[in-house]
Design a protein around this motif. Structure first.
Motif, PDB file in Angstrom:
ATOM      1  N   SER A 270       0.650  -1.201  -0.278  1.00  0.00           N
ATOM      2  CA  SER A 270       0.058  -0.160  -0.050  1.00  0.00           C
ATOM      3  C   SER A 270       0.778   1.175  -0.020  1.00  0.00           C
ATOM      4  CB  SER A 270      -1.110   0.200   1.099  1.00  0.00           C
ATOM      5  OG  SER A 270      -0.348   0.188   2.477  1.00  0.00           O
ATOM      6  N   LEU A 271       2.161   1.100   0.577  1.00  0.00           N
ATOM      7  CA  LEU A 271       2.901   2.374   0.697  1.00  0.00           C
ATOM      8  C   LEU A 271       3.629   2.642  -0.594  1.00  0.00           C
ATOM      9  CD1 LEU A 271       4.679   2.036   4.098  1.00  0.00           C
ATOM     10  CD2 LEU A 271       3.005   3.648   3.168  1.00  0.00           C
ATOM     11  N   SER A 272       3.584   1.528  -1.160  1.00  0.00           N
ATOM     12  CA  SER A 272       4.330   1.616  -2.734  1.00  0.00           C
ATOM     13  C   SER A 272       3.354   2.167  -3.829  1.00  0.00           C
ATOM     14  CB  SER A 272       5.240   0.348  -3.013  1.00  0.00           C
ATOM     15  OG  SER A 272       4.036  -0.725  -3.477  1.00  0.00           O
ATOM     16  N   LEU A 273       2.193   2.068  -3.679  1.00  0.00           N
ATOM     17  CA  LEU A 273       1.413   2.589  -4.640  1.00  0.00           C
ATOM     18  C   LEU A 273       1.671   4.348  -4.764  1.00  0.00           C
ATOM     19  CD1 LEU A 273      -2.001   1.109  -3.452  1.00  0.00           C
ATOM     20  CD2 LEU A 273      -0.613   0.428  -5.342  1.00  0.00           C
ATOM     21  N   PRO A 274       1.479   4.705  -5.662  1.00  0.00           N
ATOM     22  CA  PRO A 274       1.562   6.157  -6.172  1.00  0.00           C
ATOM     23  C   PRO A 274       0.649   6.962  -5.625  1.00  0.00           C
ATOM     24  CG  PRO A 274       0.886   5.065  -8.118  1.00  0.00           C
ATOM     25  CD  PRO A 274       1.049   3.896  -7.232  1.00  0.00           C
ATOM     26  N   VAL A 275       1.076   8.102  -4.961  1.00  0.00           N
ATOM     27  CA  VAL A 275       0.539   9.209  -4.230  1.00  0.00           C
ATOM     28  C   VAL A 275      -0.293  10.127  -5.456  1.00  0.00           C
ATOM     29  CG1 VAL A 275       0.393  10.737  -2.529  1.00  0.00           C
ATOM     30  CG2 VAL A 275       1.662   8.494  -2.300  1.00  0.00           C
ATOM     31  N   HIS A 276      -1.234  10.438  -5.169  1.00  0.00           N
ATOM     32  CA  HIS A 276      -2.096  11.368  -6.168  1.00  0.00           C
ATOM     33  C   HIS A 276      -2.113  12.702  -5.250  1.00  0.00           C
ATOM     34  CE1 HIS A 276      -2.615   8.207  -9.077  1.00  0.00           C
ATOM     35  NE2 HIS A 276      -3.444   7.683  -8.072  1.00  0.00           N
ATOM     36  N   ALA A 277      -1.123  13.429  -5.366  1.00  0.00           N
ATOM     37  CA  ALA A 277      -1.179  14.634  -4.634  1.00  0.00           C
ATOM     38  C   ALA A 277      -0.383  15.630  -5.427  1.00  0.00           C
ATOM     39  CB  ALA A 277      -0.515  14.631  -3.176  1.00  0.00           C
ATOM     40  N   ASP A 278      -0.469  16.977  -5.013  1.00  0.00           N
ATOM     41  CA  ASP A 278       0.133  18.030  -5.735  1.00  0.00           C
ATOM     42  C   ASP A 278       1.438  18.311  -5.082  1.00  0.00           C
ATOM     43  OD1 ASP A 278      -0.962  19.114  -3.632  1.00  0.00           O
ATOM     44  OD2 ASP A 278      -2.062  20.937  -4.515  1.00  0.00           O
ATOM     45  N   LYS A 279       2.277  19.128  -5.581  1.00  0.00           N
ATOM     46  CA  LYS A 279       3.553  19.231  -4.984  1.00  0.00           C
ATOM     47  C   LYS A 279       3.612  19.924  -3.620  1.00  0.00           C
ATOM     48  CE  LYS A 279       6.176  18.491  -8.731  1.00  0.00           C
ATOM     49  NZ  LYS A 279       7.197  17.284  -8.479  1.00  0.00           N
ATOM     50  N   PRO A 280       2.796  20.811  -3.445  1.00  0.00           N
ATOM     51  CA  PRO A 280       2.674  21.548  -1.996  1.00  0.00           C
ATOM     52  C   PRO A 280       2.349  20.452  -0.785  1.00  0.00           C
ATOM     53  CG  PRO A 280       1.539  22.874  -3.353  1.00  0.00           C
ATOM     54  CD  PRO A 280       1.686  21.564  -4.058  1.00  0.00           C
ATOM     55  N   GLU A 281       1.435  19.543  -1.162  1.00  0.00           N
ATOM     56  CA  GLU A 281       0.864  18.609  -0.313  1.00  0.00           C
ATOM     57  C   GLU A 281       2.052  17.527   0.066  1.00  0.00           C
ATOM     58  OE1 GLU A 281      -2.529  16.885  -2.088  1.00  0.00           O
ATOM     59  OE2 GLU A 281      -3.869  18.326  -0.997  1.00  0.00           O
ATOM     60  N   LEU A 282       2.815  16.988  -1.202  1.00  0.00           N
ATOM     61  CA  LEU A 282       3.868  16.427  -0.956  1.00  0.00           C
ATOM     62  C   LEU A 282       5.048  16.817  -0.147  1.00  0.00           C
ATOM     63  CD1 LEU A 282       4.401  14.701  -4.521  1.00  0.00           C
ATOM     64  CD2 LEU A 282       3.389  13.665  -2.471  1.00  0.00           C
ATOM     65  N   ALA A 283       5.374  17.989  -0.252  1.00  0.00           N
ATOM     66  CA  ALA A 283       6.423  18.869   0.604  1.00  0.00           C
ATOM     67  C   ALA A 283       5.839  18.797   1.919  1.00  0.00           C
ATOM     68  CB  ALA A 283       6.742  20.193   0.043  1.00  0.00           C
ATOM     69  N   GLU A 284       4.937  19.252   2.105  1.00  0.00           N
ATOM     70  CA  GLU A 284       4.422  19.094   3.593  1.00  0.00           C
ATOM     71  C   GLU A 284       4.332  17.995   4.333  1.00  0.00           C
ATOM     72  OE1 GLU A 284       0.258  20.121   6.248  1.00  0.00           O
ATOM     73  OE2 GLU A 284       0.413  20.541   3.929  1.00  0.00           O
ATOM     74  N   ALA A 285       3.961  16.780   3.551  1.00  0.00           N
ATOM     75  CA  ALA A 285       3.974  15.281   4.097  1.00  0.00           C
ATOM     76  C   ALA A 285       5.285  14.839   4.306  1.00  0.00           C
ATOM     77  CB  ALA A 285       3.485  14.412   3.034  1.00  0.00           C
ATOM     78  N   ARG A 286       6.319  15.333   3.107  1.00  0.00           N
ATOM     79  CA  ARG A 286       7.799  15.092   3.485  1.00  0.00           C
ATOM     80  C   ARG A 286       8.304  15.612   4.801  1.00  0.00           C
ATOM     81  NH1 ARG A 286       8.652  14.985  -2.435  1.00  0.00           N
ATOM     82  NH2 ARG A 286       8.624  12.720  -2.995  1.00  0.00           N
ATOM     83  N   SER A 287       8.045  16.955   4.969  1.00  0.00           N
ATOM     84  CA  SER A 287       8.434  17.296   6.043  1.00  0.00           C
ATOM     85  C   SER A 287       7.886  17.205   7.461  1.00  0.00           C
ATOM     86  CB  SER A 287       8.167  19.115   6.272  1.00  0.00           C
ATOM     87  OG  SER A 287       6.936  19.392   6.180  1.00  0.00           O
ATOM     88  N   LEU A 288       6.639  16.457   7.386  1.00  0.00           N
ATOM     89  CA  LEU A 288       6.062  15.798   8.490  1.00  0.00           C
ATOM     90  C   LEU A 288       6.856  14.566   8.958  1.00  0.00           C
ATOM     91  CD1 LEU A 288       2.342  16.506   8.281  1.00  0.00           C
ATOM     92  CD2 LEU A 288       3.653  17.543   9.882  1.00  0.00           C
ATOM     93  N   ILE A 289       7.035  13.863   7.815  1.00  0.00           N
ATOM     94  CA  ILE A 289       7.839  12.653   7.841  1.00  0.00           C
ATOM     95  C   ILE A 289       8.950  12.794   8.597  1.00  0.00           C
ATOM     96  CG2 ILE A 289       8.874  10.703   6.804  1.00  0.00           C
ATOM     97  CD1 ILE A 289       6.481  10.650   4.719  1.00  0.00           C
ATOM     98  N   GLN A 290       9.705  13.848   8.023  1.00  0.00           N
ATOM     99  CA  GLN A 290      11.061  14.240   8.699  1.00  0.00           C
ATOM    100  C   GLN A 290      10.996  14.625  10.099  1.00  0.00           C
ATOM    101  OE1 GLN A 290      12.616  17.156   5.791  1.00  0.00           O
ATOM    102  NE2 GLN A 290      13.355  15.500   4.389  1.00  0.00           N
ATOM    103  N   GLU A 291      10.251  15.307  10.293  1.00  0.00           N
ATOM    104  CA  GLU A 291       9.946  15.872  11.910  1.00  0.00           C
ATOM    105  C   GLU A 291       9.510  14.701  12.747  1.00  0.00           C
ATOM    106  OE1 GLU A 291       9.617  18.278  15.270  1.00  0.00           O
ATOM    107  OE2 GLU A 291      10.398  18.582  13.283  1.00  0.00           O
ATOM    108  N   ILE A 292       8.649  13.951  12.259  1.00  0.00           N
ATOM    109  CA  ILE A 292       8.336  12.385  13.026  1.00  0.00           C
ATOM    110  C   ILE A 292       9.636  11.707  13.316  1.00  0.00           C
ATOM    111  CG2 ILE A 292       7.232  10.219  12.978  1.00  0.00           C
ATOM    112  CD1 ILE A 292       4.907  11.936  11.564  1.00  0.00           C
ATOM    113  N   GLN A 293      10.367  11.534  12.309  1.00  0.00           N
ATOM    114  CA  GLN A 293      11.791  10.682  12.514  1.00  0.00           C
ATOM    115  C   GLN A 293      12.675  11.617  13.030  1.00  0.00           C
ATOM    116  OE1 GLN A 293      12.834  10.681   8.011  1.00  0.00           O
ATOM    117  NE2 GLN A 293      11.825   8.677   7.927  1.00  0.00           N
ATOM    118  N   ARG A 294      12.830  12.613  13.183  1.00  0.00           N
ATOM    119  CA  ARG A 294      13.683  13.557  14.086  1.00  0.00           C
ATOM    120  C   ARG A 294      13.092  13.358  15.590  1.00  0.00           C
ATOM    121  NH1 ARG A 294      13.771  18.014  16.892  1.00  0.00           N
ATOM    122  NH2 ARG A 294      11.539  18.753  16.401  1.00  0.00           N
TER     123      ARG A 294
END
Length: 144
Positions: free
Chosen positions: A88-112
């Motif tokens: 399910s994680l390998s499925l392509p995400v249908h989102a625009d660039k700002p949402e992807l950037a926000e999701a990545r920053s949230l993931i990085q914050e969670i990892q930190r």
């Protein structure tokens, strides 16, 4: 008569010498048999102890095998769930660039934050280990 007396004296002396040698050999053999009986008793005692330990180990092995048989289905189910999650994680995400950037920053914050939590937990574990060692030295008298 003198020859017969001499002959009986020599024969008696030879018989006593043979009896002495036989008695000496029998004492040696009796001592060896006695030592072997003690060694055999010791070996039997040690064999009984080893068999008892082996039976204890067999019981532990049976328990471990039962636990393993009990856990294998759970592990297999978790592996299947993990594989489903991976798919399910390998499925392509249908989102625009700002949402992807926000999701990545949230993931990085969670990892930190997870990394910080791991560091804190490691510190707590070290502290508890030191505390346990201090408690062990306090409960065990210094003379032991």
């Amino acid at each position: 008569m003198a020859v017969q007396k001499l002959r009986s004296g020599v024969i008696g002396r030879i018989a006593r010498l043979i009896d002495f040698r036989i008695d000496e050999r029998l004492r040696d053999l009796n001592g060896r048999v006695n030592d072997l009986e003690h060694a055999t008793a010791d070996h039997r005692r040690r064999l009984d102890g080893a068999e008892s330990g082996l039976e204890h180990a067999r019981g532990d092995l049976r328990w471990t095998r039962a636990e393993l048989d009990r856990l294998i289905p759970s592990v297999a189910a978790q592996e299947a769930q993990l594989e489903d999650l991976r798919e399910s994680l390998s499925l392509p995400v249908h989102a625009d660039k700002p949402e992807l950037a926000e999701a990545r920053s949230l993931i990085q914050e969670i990892q930190r934050q997870h990394a910080q939590i791991r560091v804190r937990l490691a510190g707590i574990a070290r502290y508890e280990d030191r505390l346990r060692r201090i408690e062990d030295t306090i409960t065990v008298p210094a003379g032991e």
